[in-house]
Scaffold this motif. Sequence first.
Motif, PDB file in Angstrom:
ATOM      1  N   ALA A  92       0.824  -1.196   0.000  1.00 15.62           N
ATOM      2  CA  ALA A  92       0.000   0.000   0.000  1.00 15.62           C
ATOM      3  C   ALA A  92       0.867   1.258   0.000  1.00 15.62           C
ATOM      4  O   ALA A  92       1.984   1.271   0.519  1.00 15.62           O
ATOM      5  CB  ALA A  92      -0.928  -0.007   1.211  1.00 15.62           C
ATOM      6  N   PHE A  93       0.337   2.323  -0.561  1.00 14.42           N
ATOM      7  CA  PHE A  93       1.027   3.598  -0.625  1.00 14.42           C
ATOM      8  C   PHE A  93       0.709   4.429   0.616  1.00 14.42           C
ATOM      9  O   PHE A  93      -0.361   4.312   1.215  1.00 14.42           O
ATOM     10  CB  PHE A  93       0.617   4.356  -1.882  1.00 14.42           C
ATOM     11  CG  PHE A  93       1.086   3.714  -3.159  1.00 14.42           C
ATOM     12  CD1 PHE A  93       2.303   4.059  -3.724  1.00 14.42           C
ATOM     13  CD2 PHE A  93       0.310   2.755  -3.797  1.00 14.42           C
ATOM     14  CE1 PHE A  93       2.748   3.468  -4.902  1.00 14.42           C
ATOM     15  CE2 PHE A  93       0.730   2.155  -4.972  1.00 14.42           C
ATOM     16  CZ  PHE A  93       1.954   2.510  -5.523  1.00 14.42           C
ATOM     17  N   ASP A  94       1.645   5.312   0.951  1.00 15.52           N
ATOM     18  CA  ASP A  94       1.447   6.218   2.077  1.00 15.52           C
ATOM     19  C   ASP A  94       0.625   7.437   1.698  1.00 15.52           C
ATOM     20  O   ASP A  94      -0.022   8.052   2.560  1.00 15.52           O
ATOM     21  CB  ASP A  94       2.802   6.688   2.613  1.00 15.52           C
ATOM     22  CG  ASP A  94       3.655   5.534   3.114  1.00 15.52           C
ATOM     23  OD1 ASP A  94       3.295   4.950   4.151  1.00 15.52           O
ATOM     24  OD2 ASP A  94       4.664   5.210   2.451  1.00 15.52           O
TER      25      ASP A  94
ATOM     26  N   PRO B  20      -4.070   2.307   5.707  1.00 15.06           N
ATOM     27  CA  PRO B  20      -4.959   3.008   6.631  1.00 15.06           C
ATOM     28  C   PRO B  20      -4.279   4.283   7.154  1.00 15.06           C
ATOM     29  O   PRO B  20      -3.123   4.255   7.576  1.00 15.06           O
ATOM     30  CB  PRO B  20      -5.175   1.991   7.753  1.00 15.06           C
ATOM     31  CG  PRO B  20      -4.985   0.664   7.086  1.00 15.06           C
ATOM     32  CD  PRO B  20      -3.891   0.885   6.072  1.00 15.06           C
ATOM     33  N   GLY B  21      -4.970   5.383   7.081  1.00 18.61           N
ATOM     34  CA  GLY B  21      -4.394   6.656   7.477  1.00 18.61           C
ATOM     35  C   GLY B  21      -3.641   7.365   6.369  1.00 18.61           C
ATOM     36  O   GLY B  21      -3.163   8.485   6.566  1.00 18.61           O
TER      37      GLY B  21
ATOM     38  N   ALA C  73     -15.826  11.362   0.081  1.00 18.64           N
ATOM     39  CA  ALA C  73     -16.133  10.784   1.391  1.00 18.64           C
ATOM     40  C   ALA C  73     -16.869   9.454   1.239  1.00 18.64           C
ATOM     41  O   ALA C  73     -16.625   8.507   1.998  1.00 18.64           O
ATOM     42  CB  ALA C  73     -16.957  11.768   2.212  1.00 18.64           C
ATOM     43  N   GLU C  74     -17.736   9.369   0.239  1.00 14.01           N
ATOM     44  CA  GLU C  74     -18.461   8.119  -0.018  1.00 14.01           C
ATOM     45  C   GLU C  74     -17.518   7.003  -0.468  1.00 14.01           C
ATOM     46  O   GLU C  74     -17.864   5.824  -0.382  1.00 14.01           O
ATOM     47  CB  GLU C  74     -19.532   8.340  -1.086  1.00 14.01           C
ATOM     48  CG  GLU C  74     -20.679   9.236  -0.648  1.00 14.01           C
ATOM     49  CD  GLU C  74     -21.582   9.621  -1.809  1.00 14.01           C
ATOM     50  OE1 GLU C  74     -21.448   9.010  -2.906  1.00 14.01           O
ATOM     51  OE2 GLU C  74     -22.413  10.529  -1.647  1.00 14.01           O
ATOM     52  N   ALA C  75     -16.335   7.372  -0.933  1.00 15.35           N
ATOM     53  CA  ALA C  75     -15.376   6.395  -1.460  1.00 15.35           C
ATOM     54  C   ALA C  75     -14.502   5.782  -0.371  1.00 15.35           C
ATOM     55  O   ALA C  75     -13.631   4.972  -0.676  1.00 15.35           O
ATOM     56  CB  ALA C  75     -14.495   7.053  -2.515  1.00 15.35           C
ATOM     57  N   GLY C  76     -14.711   6.167   0.890  1.00 13.48           N
ATOM     58  CA  GLY C  76     -13.966   5.552   1.974  1.00 13.48           C
ATOM     59  C   GLY C  76     -12.940   6.455   2.627  1.00 13.48           C
ATOM     60  O   GLY C  76     -12.053   5.961   3.340  1.00 13.48           O
ATOM     61  N   PHE C  77     -13.047   7.750   2.405  1.00 12.95           N
ATOM     62  CA  PHE C  77     -12.137   8.701   3.022  1.00 12.95           C
ATOM     63  C   PHE C  77     -12.839   9.451   4.149  1.00 12.95           C
ATOM     64  O   PHE C  77     -14.067   9.586   4.164  1.00 12.95           O
ATOM     65  CB  PHE C  77     -11.626   9.713   1.986  1.00 12.95           C
ATOM     66  CG  PHE C  77     -10.656   9.141   0.998  1.00 12.95           C
ATOM     67  CD1 PHE C  77      -9.298   9.118   1.272  1.00 12.95           C
ATOM     68  CD2 PHE C  77     -11.101   8.606  -0.209  1.00 12.95           C
ATOM     69  CE1 PHE C  77      -8.391   8.595   0.355  1.00 12.95           C
ATOM     70  CE2 PHE C  77     -10.202   8.076  -1.132  1.00 12.95           C
ATOM     71  CZ  PHE C  77      -8.850   8.065  -0.842  1.00 12.95           C
TER      72      PHE C  77
ATOM     73  N   ALA D 213      -8.417   4.688  -2.765  1.00 14.74           N
ATOM     74  CA  ALA D 213      -8.436   4.346  -1.333  1.00 14.74           C
ATOM     75  C   ALA D 213      -7.903   2.946  -1.088  1.00 14.74           C
ATOM     76  O   ALA D 213      -7.171   2.706  -0.114  1.00 14.74           O
ATOM     77  CB  ALA D 213      -9.845   4.495  -0.775  1.00 14.74           C
ATOM     78  N   ARG D 214      -8.260   2.019  -1.964  1.00 12.14           N
ATOM     79  CA  ARG D 214      -7.800   0.639  -1.784  1.00 12.14           C
ATOM     80  C   ARG D 214      -6.294   0.514  -1.934  1.00 12.14           C
ATOM     81  O   ARG D 214      -5.695  -0.450  -1.439  1.00 12.14           O
ATOM     82  CB  ARG D 214      -8.500  -0.278  -2.787  1.00 12.14           C
ATOM     83  CG  ARG D 214      -9.984  -0.511  -2.483  1.00 12.14           C
ATOM     84  CD  ARG D 214     -10.545  -1.653  -3.303  1.00 12.14           C
ATOM     85  NE  ARG D 214     -10.516  -1.390  -4.733  1.00 12.14           N
ATOM     86  CZ  ARG D 214     -11.501  -0.778  -5.390  1.00 12.14           C
ATOM     87  NH1 ARG D 214     -12.573  -0.343  -4.736  1.00 12.14           N
ATOM     88  NH2 ARG D 214     -11.421  -0.591  -6.702  1.00 12.14           N
TER      89      ARG D 214
END
Length: 230
Positions: free
Chosen positions: A112-114, A144-145, A207-211, A139-140
């Motif tokens: 995953a990317f930062d 996380p974060g 925001a709906e996309a998981g952020f 997002a995927r």
Amino acid sequence: MDQQQLDALFNQQAAGYDTQWARMAPIRDSLHFLLDAVFADLPDDARLLCVGAGTGAEIAHLARRFPRWHFLALDPSAQMIDVCRARAERDGYADRCTFHVGLLDSLPDGEAFDGATCFLVSQFLLDPAARTAFFAAIARRLRPGGTLAWADLAWDTAAPDYPAMLQLWLRTMSGAGLDAEAIERMRAAYARDVAILPPARVAALVAEAGFDAPLRFHQAGMIHGWCARR
């Protein structure tokens, strides 16, 4: 305008893209200046995904600012990636870059990317559901974060002030060296090929996309910039 037409357009523009938009550099530079603070919490050896990297302007800035970061430059235009790679080789950070021609779903699975950037890309997705799916795909790819910074054209086109704002923005474009015919083509393209939505609506789609709730940290004319954590 479908993806194939967009790719052909940007392939055609790649060689002269930076020269064409040189007079718009103050807007680009102000956005890049604020990125330093947006990404300040990322690790010293962060990995950044640059979606729609184009000629690599934001990578060039961030590579200078963060000398241990590594970048994946993603763009569906092979010619844009060629220009991006040439810039990285010329400026001495190509060894910290991976270059990939294609869309998000063509990336291989991996760590995953930062963080991620996505400047003036999602506005070409006319379907709001497709736009949310696009940001969900980013997002995927983030830990996380992880932090996303993106910018798009945005305005409430139903608002009374939109005609005046559009006229002002087109005058700004004409100051970038575009002739009257090109300006009229741009006016038509904004109505046909660009999803110019109210800023609050753009933020809601992300925001709906998981952020987390996006923060709008930049505005210059019709270009708005946001950041959000996954």
